[in-house]
Design a protein around this motif. Structure first.
Motif, short mmCIF file in Angstrom:
data_model
loop_
_atom_site.label_atom_id
_atom_site.label_comp_id
_atom_site.label_asym_id
_atom_site.label_seq_id
_atom_site.Cartn_x
_atom_site.Cartn_y
_atom_site.Cartn_z
N CYS A 49 79.34 66.73 19.98
CA CYS A 49 80.39 66.00 19.27
C CYS A 49 80.02 65.90 17.79
CB CYS A 49 80.57 64.60 19.87
SG CYS A 49 79.03 63.63 19.97
N LYS A 50 81.07 65.74 16.97
CA LYS A 50 80.86 65.49 15.54
C LYS A 50 81.32 64.07 15.28
CE LYS A 50 81.57 68.70 12.49
NZ LYS A 50 80.22 68.81 11.86
N LEU A 51 80.41 63.23 14.81
CA LEU A 51 80.71 61.83 14.60
C LEU A 51 81.45 61.61 13.28
CD1 LEU A 51 77.36 60.29 15.89
CD2 LEU A 51 79.42 60.91 17.17
N SER A 52 81.92 60.38 13.08
CA SER A 52 82.78 60.07 11.94
C SER A 52 82.11 60.32 10.59
CB SER A 52 83.25 58.61 12.01
OG SER A 52 82.13 57.73 12.07
N GLY A 53 80.79 60.23 10.55
CA GLY A 53 80.07 60.49 9.30
C GLY A 53 79.70 61.94 9.11
N GLY A 54 80.14 62.82 10.02
CA GLY A 54 79.85 64.24 9.92
C GLY A 54 78.62 64.68 10.68
N THR A 55 77.93 63.77 11.35
CA THR A 55 76.72 64.11 12.10
C THR A 55 77.07 64.83 13.39
OG1 THR A 55 75.55 62.18 11.21
CG2 THR A 55 74.66 63.18 13.22
N ASP A 56 76.42 65.98 13.64
CA ASP A 56 76.54 66.66 14.92
C ASP A 56 75.60 65.97 15.91
OD1 ASP A 56 78.42 68.66 14.16
OD2 ASP A 56 76.81 69.72 13.11
N SER A 57 76.13 65.60 17.05
CA SER A 57 75.35 64.80 17.97
C SER A 57 75.71 65.13 19.42
CB SER A 57 75.60 63.30 17.70
OG SER A 57 74.72 62.48 18.44
N HIS A 58 75.11 64.38 20.34
CA HIS A 58 75.46 64.46 21.76
C HIS A 58 76.17 63.17 22.14
CE1 HIS A 58 71.87 67.40 22.38
NE2 HIS A 58 72.98 68.05 22.10
N CYS A 59 77.25 63.32 22.88
CA CYS A 59 78.04 62.17 23.30
C CYS A 59 78.21 62.17 24.81
CB CYS A 59 79.44 62.21 22.66
SG CYS A 59 79.47 61.85 20.88
N VAL A 60 78.46 60.99 25.34
CA VAL A 60 78.89 60.88 26.73
C VAL A 60 80.41 60.86 26.72
CG1 VAL A 60 78.65 58.36 26.63
CG2 VAL A 60 78.84 59.52 28.85
N ALA A 61 81.03 61.67 27.55
CA ALA A 61 82.48 61.71 27.69
C ALA A 61 82.84 61.04 29.01
CB ALA A 61 82.99 63.14 27.65
N ILE A 62 83.52 59.91 28.93
CA ILE A 62 83.90 59.15 30.12
C ILE A 62 85.41 59.03 30.16
CG2 ILE A 62 83.69 56.95 31.35
CD1 ILE A 62 81.09 56.44 29.94
N THR A 63 86.03 59.57 31.20
CA THR A 63 87.46 59.42 31.39
C THR A 63 87.72 58.23 32.30
OG1 THR A 63 87.78 61.81 31.18
CG2 THR A 63 89.59 60.56 32.17
N VAL A 170 84.68 59.52 24.00
CA VAL A 170 83.55 60.40 23.67
C VAL A 170 82.69 59.62 22.68
CG1 VAL A 170 82.88 62.70 22.87
CG2 VAL A 170 85.13 62.36 23.96
N ILE A 171 81.60 59.08 23.20
CA ILE A 171 80.82 58.07 22.48
C ILE A 171 79.38 58.55 22.32
CG2 ILE A 171 79.92 55.70 22.64
CD1 ILE A 171 82.46 54.96 24.14
N PRO A 172 78.81 58.41 21.12
CA PRO A 172 77.43 58.87 20.92
C PRO A 172 76.45 58.21 21.89
CG PRO A 172 78.17 57.50 19.08
CD PRO A 172 79.38 57.82 19.90
N ILE A 173 75.59 59.03 22.48
CA ILE A 173 74.59 58.50 23.41
C ILE A 173 73.57 57.64 22.68
CG2 ILE A 173 72.78 59.16 25.05
CD1 ILE A 173 74.42 61.77 25.51
N THR A 174 73.15 58.13 21.53
CA THR A 174 72.25 57.38 20.67
C THR A 174 72.98 57.05 19.37
OG1 THR A 174 70.31 58.51 21.56
CG2 THR A 174 70.05 57.39 19.45
N PRO A 175 73.18 55.78 19.04
CA PRO A 175 73.91 55.42 17.81
C PRO A 175 73.25 56.02 16.57
CG PRO A 175 73.70 53.51 19.24
CD PRO A 175 72.84 54.59 19.85
N VAL A 176 74.10 56.47 15.64
CA VAL A 176 73.65 57.05 14.37
C VAL A 176 74.19 56.15 13.26
CG1 VAL A 176 73.73 59.04 12.84
CG2 VAL A 176 73.69 59.38 15.33
#
Length: 330
Positions: A49-63, A170-176
């Motif tokens: 995932c790409k976070l709001s600040g532009g950081t490429d990261s890993h997210c958990v996707a929960i439907t 789609v939420i970052p697993i580790t907050p940035v």
């Protein structure tokens, strides 16, 4: 010797990556275990995932279902001014007050807002004007209320959504950490553990400008056709999970930036005194997290301190949160 060093470096990096992936998996398992079982649709996954600040990261996707699995919804509007008491309608949050929406409240609107234009009921029959159809909901429950629905009590039913309530967070697993606090916007604040969207403040000024009231039910939620049922206040209806530190306020959801959201009050009935502007603080044994606001404030959270992920309709897991208006506007 150089080849041996390079091989050792590759193996070392591989071990670090494997350890990071294992940490992600453990964190996701912990998050998923908090949710009400019936709230989750399908199997949560780890995605890029790409976070709001532009950081490429890993997210958990929960439907999630988008519907509360642990409580009923409504009521919102009374049907006649003769109806009194907390059971005939929901609540309205304004002026640092939680108003019970009953017949007395409907009649008192001209005094509450010092405006004689308010007239939500038929003075001859006492019948309250309620948006109780899909068409009227569509025209009234929007930022620019159709003029034909001024002076109405606005309510929408989940049935109007025709089953299209599922949403993927789609939420970052580790907050940035973010460069600056980010106000709650169309992405919403996060998701409750019962699968309900935790929203930003309701647009009270726009609602009141049309001489309408869009009440919340006693659980702090109401329905719009963009995102379905969602919370604007926390009143203790949804699932809670005990905090890691005894006596601390329980966990009630996860914010869009990956930090956990706790209830407002600790077990002793008090709010922590060291909350920052986003209503967050650090506690040893828990880490940084947020606390829900008092219901009367119409703002469960005020901002995010870390970069946020995405809130997508349906089962979409792609996330580029640098484009929130394009991808996430209801």
């Amino acid at each position: 010797m150089e080849r041996i060093f390079i091989l050792s470096l590759v193996l070392s990096n591989a071990a670090v990556i494997a350890q990071a992936h294992e940490h992600d998996a453990e964190r996701v398992a912990d998050i998923v275990a908090m949710f009400a079982e019936d709230a989750i649709v399908g199997t949560p996954s780890i995605v890029d995932c790409k976070l709001s600040g532009g950081t490429d990261s890993h997210c958990v996707a929960i439907t999630v279902t988008g519907n509360p699995v642990d409580h009923a919804t409504g009521p919102w509007c009374p049907t006649n001014i003769a109806q009194a008491g907390a059971d005939v309608g929901g609540v309205w949050l304004d002026q640092d007050t939680v108003f019970e929406v009953d017949g007395d409240f409907i009649q008192s609107l001209p005094e509450i807002y010092n405006d004689e234009v308010w007239q939500l009921y038929n003075p001859e029959t006492g019948e309250v004007r309620v948006t109780d159809t899909l068409e009227s909901c569509t025209l009234a429950a929007r930022p620019r209320v159709d003029p034909g629905y001024n002076n109405y009590c606005v309510q929408c039913e989940l049935s109007y959504m025709e089953g299209k309530t599922e949403r993927t967070y789609v939420i970052p697993i580790t907050p940035v950490a973010a460069d600056a606090a980010r106000p709650i916007d169309d992405l919403g604040a996060g998701v409750a553990l019962n699968g309900v969207r935790i929203d930003g403040p309701a647009p009270a000024d726009a609602i009141l400008a049309a001489h309408t009231i869009a009440p919340f039910d006693d659980c702090g939620g109401h329905v719009n056709l963009g995102v379905g049922y969602h919370y604007h206040a926390v009143t203790g209806c949804s699932k809670e999970v005990a905090a890691a530190v005894a006596g601390h306020a329980p966990i009630i959801g996860i914010a869009m930036d990956g930090h956990m959201l706790h209830a407002q009050l600790d077990a002793n009935g008090t709010e922590p005194r060291d909350l920052d502007v986003c209503r967050g603080h650090f506690v040893e044994g828990i880490g940084y997290h947020y606390h829900a606001n008092e219901a009367s404030q119409n703002a469960i959270m005020t901002c995010h301190t870390a970069q946020v992920g995405c809130s997508n309709a349906g089962s979409e897991t792609n996330c580029d949160a640098t484009q929130p208006l394009r991808r996430n506007r209801p």
